[in-house]
Design a protein around this motif. Structure first.
Motif, mmCIF file in Angstrom:
data_model
loop_
_atom_site.group_PDB
_atom_site.id
_atom_site.type_symbol
_atom_site.label_atom_id
_atom_site.label_comp_id
_atom_site.label_asym_id
_atom_site.label_seq_id
_atom_site.Cartn_x
_atom_site.Cartn_y
_atom_site.Cartn_z
ATOM 1 N N ILE A 82 50.182 1.759 17.185
ATOM 2 C CA ILE A 82 51.245 1.901 16.546
ATOM 3 C C ILE A 82 50.204 2.806 14.859
ATOM 4 C CG2 ILE A 82 53.002 1.068 14.640
ATOM 5 C CD1 ILE A 82 52.815 -1.335 16.415
ATOM 6 N N ASN A 83 50.993 3.868 15.370
ATOM 7 C CA ASN A 83 49.547 5.253 14.677
ATOM 8 C C ASN A 83 50.464 5.120 12.764
ATOM 9 O OD1 ASN A 83 47.745 6.534 13.007
ATOM 10 N ND2 ASN A 83 47.424 8.266 15.604
ATOM 11 N N ARG B 85 53.256 7.434 13.850
ATOM 12 C CA ARG B 85 54.151 7.452 15.247
ATOM 13 C C ARG B 85 53.640 6.663 16.135
ATOM 14 N NH1 ARG B 85 50.314 13.166 15.329
ATOM 15 N NH2 ARG B 85 48.933 11.233 16.365
ATOM 16 N N ILE B 86 54.143 6.103 17.070
ATOM 17 C CA ILE B 86 54.607 5.254 18.338
ATOM 18 C C ILE B 86 53.828 5.709 19.126
ATOM 19 C CG2 ILE B 86 55.641 3.271 19.487
ATOM 20 C CD1 ILE B 86 57.703 3.343 16.800
ATOM 21 N N GLU B 87 52.795 5.568 19.479
ATOM 22 C CA GLU B 87 52.289 6.467 20.866
ATOM 23 C C GLU B 87 51.687 5.562 21.733
ATOM 24 O OE1 GLU B 87 48.594 7.613 18.946
ATOM 25 O OE2 GLU B 87 49.371 9.045 17.525
ATOM 26 N N ALA C 203 45.760 1.635 12.282
ATOM 27 C CA ALA C 203 46.606 1.385 13.830
ATOM 28 C C ALA C 203 46.295 0.255 14.626
ATOM 29 C CB ALA C 203 45.811 2.983 14.331
ATOM 30 N N ILE C 204 47.568 -0.275 15.757
ATOM 31 C CA ILE C 204 47.972 -1.182 15.664
ATOM 32 C C ILE C 204 47.678 -0.519 17.685
ATOM 33 C CG2 ILE C 204 49.335 -3.372 16.391
ATOM 34 C CD1 ILE C 204 50.001 -2.430 13.175
ATOM 35 N N GLY D 113 60.048 9.965 8.247
ATOM 36 C CA GLY D 113 58.731 10.531 9.351
ATOM 37 C C GLY D 113 58.327 9.578 10.151
ATOM 38 N N TRP D 114 58.989 8.817 10.754
ATOM 39 C CA TRP D 114 58.225 8.318 12.293
ATOM 40 C C TRP D 114 58.873 8.755 13.492
ATOM 41 C CZ3 TRP D 114 54.535 4.062 13.296
ATOM 42 C CH2 TRP D 114 54.103 3.658 11.957
ATOM 43 N N GLU D 115 57.658 8.729 14.380
ATOM 44 C CA GLU D 115 58.559 9.292 16.129
ATOM 45 C C GLU D 115 58.322 8.875 17.223
ATOM 46 O OE1 GLU D 115 57.252 13.635 16.073
ATOM 47 O OE2 GLU D 115 55.160 12.695 14.815
#
Lengths: 105, 705
Positions: free
Chosen positions: B586-587, B592-594, B569-570, B633-635
């Motif tokens: 950034i998971n 996922r971009i949380e 993760a970043i 697949g990124w959300e």
């Protein structure tokens, strides 16, 4: 590695003979950039003081960073693995605050 | 003809008279009148009745009985309503109506001699008249039809007999008439009925009795009956003063005949069908079968007719009785007879045993003796009630026969009130013995289960309610925090971050946090992640500022010293307008971009964040790997469950704690471990952590580190 090439700092002519490094001070608050020539062993305290004196701001107004790394007063270019004959950017950040009080504005 | 007819008529008649009467009586039924009546030649001897017969016959043949006026006048003189001119059936009805003076008066009226011509003549004349008056009808029917109805030879013979009978003196049968009328009007027996009842033993259940007893009783019955009829006939004769030597001779003959007849004729009693005139009371389908008699006969019905009807009804009832009952009854009667016989022979012991057996068969098992008792006990011990036990006993004695009852009652239990009751009782008994249905045991088990469930629930609740965040630090920690906050020379330094007194004071309540604290805290997270083996990279708070303001080129060298795409993760704090702290992660594990905002969606900044982060990932991947970043697949995940601040200063703390949770490895989709109520604690905890230069282990979190 084109990426690495593009990522590498540009060289400055004549600096290698001098054995010096160009430090480009880049304030983030739209102040003019100020370049400095330093030796590898020069602490950044001198650069910061000169920079702040040039911009006529109080000492400690800016926070300096090199590629996301904090640069302190006693840090030398050698510690940051800066090489002679190249130009490096040092970001001068004004401190950030946050608490989200809309009423304040 | 059966012996009944014979007995009745022969009591005071000669055999010849009997024959005549028999024919005559048969003729009373219009349907049978013609074919059988022609056989008898002696009808002329009773002109009164024969006249009536003639009328009947003529009426039957649609002949106007103009020539039978004599006989009809004869009847009319005896207070019988004259309906001879009308149809023959009504005439018969009038004759059959109850006579007001009883049978005796009627008998007297019939006793009058009539001087009219023979009915046969009228019959013949009637035929002649018919042919004269209505030739069309006869010709239509042909001569053959007439001969069929009455053979001409018989007609001739009858006519001859009639002519001969006119010469002979008219001897009117006293008793036959009486008998006949009695049968026609059974109520006239009323005065004699009690006598016969007293004298005569009526056979009980004659239908079901053994034939031995039946016949013997019939013998007795017939004898006595005949003698009684004889005596009454004598009385009548004496009263009427018409008695003659011939009648007494007749009577003596009759006695002989009667004594002869019931020796020879041993048939069962049956009565001639005289009820044809009185229309039988038809039973409707819905009517309950009853001992219904006609109103006239019910009051003064003769003993004979009564018993016969009774028998008939009983026969009907016996059909719906079970064969077993009938058999047992017969057996009991049989054994009774045996016992009587043995008693007569002097063997008292055999008689008693036979009686006992008879009682056993008749159901009186109480006194049936020890053997039957034992058998009953045996059967009742096997769960049978008295009736069932008796039946089983019968089954042992006699072979099982399929009865009407078996056919009508289905073998499988059907729903009925009695069945229901029995079934429920059995089920209750069974349930009482069955341990699973013992209430107290089951209650104990249930209580145990309930207690276990409650215990588990309490544990779960305790886990859930366990304060994710403690309310306060330990006393010495609190003291140090207070000291640090007030220390002007406070300074904390870790390799990549430094915190001074002016920064640490930003952690005092209701103050905003600055970049130094955020970055210091972030660097502490990275240090911790190294110790727990998680690959976490922390960009300081200026990363997003530079990225959003100056683009990717300004931060392209930030990821030079590490492989960004190798990280789990970043994380980096996002400062919005130098006003608000949010957190972004950034998971890379979950693609996922949380983005977490403790103030709802502050100024709709999330879209900008997602856009910048995607741009950065794309450029960075292109720069480092030389290929475009695969965003499949990124959300973009803006977490709506992010705890919200309840004041205007805690957003930095929220951001720090959120990032701390993520770097600890907790999936924020599973919920957060803190809320606005624990912010004061987190401020002091952060002071403690910064002063210590190290994150405190999260004992309340999951995973707890």
């Amino acid at each position: 590695m084109s990426g690495a090439d593009s990522d590498s700092e540009p060289e400055v002519e004549g600096l290698k003979e001098e054995g010096k490094i160009v430090i480009m001070m880049k304030p983030t608050n739209h102040e003019p950039e100020v370049p400095f020539k330093v030796k590898q062993t020069t602490p950044f305290e001198k650069v910061f003081k000169a920079f702040e004196g040039k911009l006529r701001v109080d000492q400690g107004s800016y926070q300096y960073q090199y590629n996301g790394q904090r640069v302190y007063d006693d840090t030398t270019p050698k510690m940051l693995e800066m090489k002679i004959g190249k130009r490096y950017d040092i970001d001068a950040h004004l401190p950030q605050f946050g608490g989200q009080c809309i009423d304040r504005d | 003809m059966s012996s009944t007819t014979l007995k009745r008529t022969s009591s005071s008649l000669s055999s010849r008279d009997y024959q005549d009467n028999r024919g005559k009586r048969i003729k009373t039924s219009p349907e049978k009148s013609l074919p059988t009546g022609g056989k008898h030649t002696a009808k002329q001897q009773q002109p009164g009745i024969l006249g009536k017969m003639g009328r009947v016959v003529s009426n039957f043949l649609n002949i106007t009985p103009s020539s039978s006026q004599s006989s009809s006048s004869n009847l009319r003189s005896n207070n019988i309503p004259s309906s001879s001119q009308s149809s023959g059936t009504s005439d018969i009805d009038s004759v059959l109506q109850p006579h007001s003076g009883g049978s005796l008066a009627l008998y007297n009226s019939y006793d009058q001699p009539t001087a009219s011509g023979s009915s046969i003549q009228t019959l013949v004349d009637g035929y002649a008249g018919l042919s004269k008056e209505n030739p069309v009808d006869i010709t239509d029917d042909d001569d053959k039809s007439i001969t069929e109805i009455i053979p001409p030879s018989r007609l001739i013979a009858q006519a001859a007999a009639a002519s001969s009978s006119q010469n002979t003196p008219q001897i009117y049968p006293s008793l036959p008439n009486n008998q006949n009328q009695d049968l026609l009007f059974p109520e006239s027996f009323s005065n004699r009925k009690p006598q016969s009842n007293n004298q005569l033993p009526t056979p009980a259940n004659s239908q079901e009795d053994l034939e031995i007893s039946q016949t013997s009783s019939n013998h007795q019955y017939l004898n006595k009956r005949n003698s009684q009829n004889e005596s009454t006939a004598l009385n009548h004769v004496n009263d009427r003063n018409h008695a003659s030597s011939s009648t007494t001779n007749h009577q003596s003959e009759i006695i002989k005949l009667a004594s002869f007849s019931h020796h020879t004729l041993k048939k069962q009693l049956s009565r001639p069908d005289v009820r044809l005139q009185t229309p039988p009371q038809t039973k409707k389908g819905w009517e309950f079968p009853r001992n219904s008699r006609s109103p006239s006969s019910s009051s003064t019905g003769s003993n004979r007719s009564y018993s016969r009807r009774d028998r008939k009804d009983r026969k009907f009832r016996s059909n719906i009785r079970s064969q077993q009952d009938i058999v047992s009854r017969r057996l009991s009667n049989y054994f009774k007879l045996i016992s009587e016989a043995s008693d007569q022979q002097g063997d008292e012991r055999a008689g008693a045993s036979a009686r006992r057996v008879a009682k056993m068969f008749s159901g009186e098992v109480k006194s049936a003796g020890p053997a039957a008792e034992i058998a009953m006990k045996y059967f009742s011990r096997n769960g049978k009630d008295s009736k069932e036990a008796y039946r089983a006993l019968m089954g042992v004695v006699a072979p099982k026969q399929t009865t009407l009852e078996d056919k009508t009652t289905p073998s499988t239990p059907v729903f009925s009130v009695s069945n229901k009751k029995v079934i429920s009782q059995k089920a209750k008994q069974k349930a009482a013995n069955f341990s699973a249905f013992k209430f107290e045991d089951q209650l104990k088990v249930l209580k145990g289960i309930q207690e276990e469930d409650e215990k588990k629930e309490r544990e779960i609740e305790a886990k859930l309610k366990k304060p994710k965040v403690p309310t306060s630090l330990s006393p010495d920690q609190e003291a140090k925090v207070s000291n640090d906050l007030n220390d002007p020379r406070f300074t904390a330094r870790i390799p990549k971050a430094q915190c001074d007194a002016k920064n640490i004071r930003r952690l005092k309540p209701t103050t905003w946090l600055d970049d130094e604290i955020m970055n210091f805290y972030g660097e502490m997270m990275v240090e911790r992640s190294k110790s727990i083996g998680r690959k976490i990279h922390f960009f300081n708070s200026f990363f997003y500022q530079k990225l959003s303001e100056n683009g990717y080129d300004s931060v392209k060298r930030w990821g030079k010293k590490f492989n960004l795409f190798d990280m789990a993760a970043i994380v980096f704090p996002v400062n919005i307008g130098n006003m608000h702290w949010t957190a972004c992660a950034i998971n890379l594990e979950k693609k996922r971009i949380e983005y977490y905002d403790s103030m709802g969606d502050y100024s709709g900044h999330r879209h900008n964040v997602f856009k910048c982060v995607r741009e950065y990932l794309k450029q960075e991947h292109q720069l480092r790997k030389g290929t475009p970043f695969d965003f499949t697949g990124w959300e973009d995940d803006f977490n709506e469950k992010t705890p919200q601040q309840n004041n205007g200063s805690d957003c930095g703390v929220f951001s720090c704690q959120t990032l701390e949770m993520i770097t600890r490895g907790r999936d924020t989709k599973k919920g957060f471990e803190f809320d606005a109520s624990s912010m004061s604690f987190f401020r002091r905890l952060m002071v403690w952590e910064i002063g210590n230069g190290k994150l405190e282990p999260r004992t309340w979190g999951n995973p707890s580190v």
